[in-house]
Every structure is written in structure tokens, then in C-alpha cells.
Motif scaffolding. Structure first.
Motif, PDB file in Angstrom:
ATOM      1  N   PRO B  10    -107.209 -83.242 -20.966  1.00 23.81           N
ATOM      2  CA  PRO B  10    -108.396 -82.410 -20.797  1.00 23.81           C
ATOM      3  C   PRO B  10    -109.703 -83.179 -20.966  1.00 23.81           C
ATOM      4  O   PRO B  10    -109.746 -84.199 -21.610  1.00 23.81           O
ATOM      5  CB  PRO B  10    -108.236 -81.362 -21.908  1.00 23.81           C
ATOM      6  N   SER B  12    -113.507 -82.611 -22.288  1.00 21.90           N
ATOM      7  CA  SER B  12    -114.282 -81.719 -23.133  1.00 21.90           C
ATOM      8  C   SER B  12    -115.729 -82.189 -23.175  1.00 21.90           C
ATOM      9  O   SER B  12    -115.980 -83.346 -23.523  1.00 21.90           O
ATOM     10  CB  SER B  12    -113.682 -81.691 -24.542  1.00 21.90           C
ATOM     11  N   GLU B  15    -122.124 -77.939 -23.574  1.00 21.49           N
ATOM     12  CA  GLU B  15    -122.875 -77.136 -22.614  1.00 21.49           C
ATOM     13  C   GLU B  15    -124.120 -77.890 -22.158  1.00 21.49           C
ATOM     14  O   GLU B  15    -124.800 -78.526 -22.949  1.00 21.49           O
ATOM     15  CB  GLU B  15    -123.287 -75.811 -23.277  1.00 21.49           C
ATOM     16  N   TYR B  39    -108.653 -70.374 -13.302  1.00 18.06           N
ATOM     17  CA  TYR B  39    -108.634 -69.888 -14.679  1.00 18.06           C
ATOM     18  C   TYR B  39    -107.189 -69.622 -15.077  1.00 18.06           C
ATOM     19  O   TYR B  39    -106.323 -69.409 -14.231  1.00 18.06           O
ATOM     20  CB  TYR B  39    -109.484 -68.632 -14.816  1.00 18.06           C
ATOM     21  N   SER B  40    -106.962 -69.583 -16.382  1.00 20.03           N
ATOM     22  CA  SER B  40    -105.605 -69.481 -16.891  1.00 20.03           C
ATOM     23  C   SER B  40    -104.891 -68.251 -16.329  1.00 20.03           C
ATOM     24  O   SER B  40    -105.432 -67.147 -16.325  1.00 20.03           O
ATOM     25  CB  SER B  40    -105.660 -69.398 -18.419  1.00 20.03           C
ATOM     26  N   PRO B  81    -120.140 -72.755 -20.488  1.00 25.00           N
ATOM     27  CA  PRO B  81    -118.807 -72.414 -21.015  1.00 25.00           C
ATOM     28  C   PRO B  81    -117.940 -71.690 -19.991  1.00 25.00           C
ATOM     29  O   PRO B  81    -116.712 -71.861 -19.985  1.00 25.00           O
ATOM     30  CB  PRO B  81    -119.134 -71.531 -22.217  1.00 25.00           C
ATOM     31  N   SER B  84    -115.355 -73.548 -17.898  1.00 24.00           N
ATOM     32  CA  SER B  84    -114.092 -73.998 -18.498  1.00 24.00           C
ATOM     33  C   SER B  84    -112.922 -73.451 -17.687  1.00 24.00           C
ATOM     34  O   SER B  84    -112.743 -72.234 -17.564  1.00 24.00           O
ATOM     35  CB  SER B  84    -113.992 -73.518 -19.951  1.00 24.00           C
ATOM     36  N   THR B  86    -109.335 -75.094 -14.985  1.00 22.93           N
ATOM     37  CA  THR B  86    -108.686 -76.257 -14.376  1.00 22.93           C
ATOM     38  C   THR B  86    -109.228 -76.421 -12.965  1.00 22.93           C
ATOM     39  O   THR B  86    -109.317 -75.453 -12.214  1.00 22.93           O
ATOM     40  CB  THR B  86    -107.159 -76.076 -14.346  1.00 22.93           C
ATOM     41  N   ARG B 104    -108.125 -80.272 -16.489  1.00 22.47           N
ATOM     42  CA  ARG B 104    -108.561 -79.169 -17.342  1.00 22.47           C
ATOM     43  C   ARG B 104    -109.894 -79.512 -17.973  1.00 22.47           C
ATOM     44  O   ARG B 104    -110.042 -80.556 -18.617  1.00 22.47           O
ATOM     45  CB  ARG B 104    -107.518 -78.892 -18.417  1.00 22.47           C
ATOM     46  N   GLN B 106    -113.081 -78.305 -20.466  1.00 26.58           N
ATOM     47  CA  GLN B 106    -113.532 -77.412 -21.528  1.00 26.58           C
ATOM     48  C   GLN B 106    -115.000 -77.685 -21.795  1.00 26.58           C
ATOM     49  O   GLN B 106    -115.366 -78.814 -22.134  1.00 26.58           O
ATOM     50  CB  GLN B 106    -112.704 -77.645 -22.792  1.00 26.58           C
ATOM     51  N   PHE B 108    -117.958 -76.691 -24.242  1.00 28.13           N
ATOM     52  CA  PHE B 108    -118.176 -75.987 -25.508  1.00 28.13           C
ATOM     53  C   PHE B 108    -119.662 -75.750 -25.754  1.00 28.13           C
ATOM     54  O   PHE B 108    -120.502 -76.546 -25.368  1.00 28.13           O
ATOM     55  CB  PHE B 108    -117.513 -76.744 -26.664  1.00 28.13           C
TER      56      PHE B 108
END
Lengths: 113, 109
Positions: B10, B12, B15, B39-40, B81, B84, B86, B104, B106, B108
């Protein structure tokens, strides 16, 4: 506008049982249709694609088959599921032309137990 | 060798950062390229479509294709955010697309 429907959303099936996943597209005619499988860490794997009724191209030889009985209907089947068939199955459609985008359904999460 | 290679992450980032996502491909016949966001537990949604080499911009997103080096990039400016997810790259020739494994991301707060 075009929409694609795929069902069921989740499915738990025992090893050796049959499988039938259905996908339909609305709002367009003569679409290209695709079945993909997404397994963890392996991305989207193209399984089958179809450019017309009864025309199926298989990308990966395996335990699955596909059929297109109607212009906007695409079915993924298996006679006997294996544990390795577990995954996230996605149907997609594209316009009947070269270099077309693929638009996906919401997927079916299949777990073979 | 896979036809489309993508670092799974991933990745990360905070913002507001600029995000760079990259893919390489091996099939010289690929003529068009796409980026999808997933999205998941959802189906991928198309973000960007590019035909042949060049840049394409859409809001905070910029897609780049360099066919000479077989390199595909997606830049996200002022990341949020809600970005976030994939991100999947894909290349295609005529009727079908081949996808990378996805990265992926992320973001934050």
C-alpha cells in the motif's frame, strides 16, 4: 443511460456443486461483454469475452464456461466447483467498437467451501 | 512476465499530497490505456481513458502514457481521504483490456 446488473452479490457454495452467475446490461445494444475474476494479489484476470450472441472467447482454460444466450445477457457457469474457484467475479460491458472502455458491475463474491 | 505490472502498495500519504501511481506494460500492441478506481467490495469504476501516448487531465487527475518506454502514470493532486481506494491500470488492443494487480492507496487526514 446504460446500466449493468450482476447477481447474486455474495455466494457460498460447496465443492463439487454447480455454479451459475448472471449478468445483464440495459440501455445499449450489441455490447461487448466480459467476465473477469479478481483474486487477492492477482488483479483482474480476464476469463471470457463475447462480441455477439453465441460468440465466446476463452482467455484462460479452467473449470468455468460462459454463454451468451441473448444480446445483453452473459452467464458464467461451472459444472463442479473447486476450492480454487473462490474469488470476486466481475461482469463488464463495452461498446461494440475497437479500443472500448469496460464498465463494470458490482461483482459477485464467491466462496467455495 | 505479466502483460501489465503494477506495484501493489500500500501507498500511504497525507491529505493534500500529490500521488503518483505507475504501471509498466509489455505488449507493444496496446493502443489504449485506462485507470480505474475500486473501493472495497465494489466493482471498478472508470477514472481516465487515454488513447496512445500523451497526457490527459480531468480535475485533480492526470493520466500519462509513454509508449516508447511502455510506462503508464496517474497523478492525483490535492489528495483527499475519499481517494483512498485501489487503483487499477489497464492496457488494451482492439477488444479487450488487460489489468494490473492494482495499487492500494490510503490518504490520511
Amino acid at each position: 443511460s446504460q446500466t449493468i446488473h450482476q447477481w447474486p452479490a455474495t455466494l457460498v457454495q460447496p465443492v463439487g456443486s454447480p455454479l451459475s452467475l448472471e449478468c445483464t446490461v440495459e440501455g445499449t445494444s450489441n455490447p461487448n461483454l466480459y467476465w473477469y475474476r479478481q483474486a487477492a494479489g492477482r488483479g483482474l484476470q480476464l476469463l471470457f469475452y463475447s462480441v455477439g450472441i453465441g460468440q465466446i472467447s476463452s482467455e484462460v482454460p479452467q473449470n468455468l464456461s460462459a454463454s451468451r444466450p441473448q444480446d445483453r445477457q452473459f452467464i458464467l457457469s461451472s459444472k463442479k466447483l473447486l476450492l480454487s474457484d473462490s474469488g470476486f467475479y466481475l461482469c463488464a460491458w463495452g461498446r461494440q467498437q475497437r479500443y472500448t472502455e469496460a464498465f463494470f458491475g458490482q461483482g459477485t463474491r464467491l466462496t467455495v467451501v | 512476465q505479466k502483460e501489465v505490472e503494477q506495484d501493489p502498495g500500500p501507498l500511504s500519504v497525507p491529505e493534500g499530497a500529490i500521488v503518483s501511481l505507475n504501471c509498466t506494460y509489455s505488449n507493444s500492441a496496446f493502443q489504449y490505456f485506462m485507470w480505474y478506481r475500486q473501493y472495497s467490495r465494489k466493482g471498478p469504476e472508470l477514472l481516465m481513458y487515454t488513447y496512445s501516448s500523451g497526457n490527459k487531465e480531468d480535475g485533480r487527475f492526470t493520466a500519462q502514457v509513454d509508449k516508447s518506454s511502455k510506462y503508464i502514470s496517474l497523478f492525483i493532486r490535492d489528495s483527499q481521504p475519499s481517494d483512498s481506494a485501489t487503483y487499477l491500470c489497464a492496457g488494451g488492443d482492439t477488444d479487450k483490456l488487460i489489468f494490473g494487480t492494482g495499487t492500494r492507496l490510503q490518504v490520511f487526514p
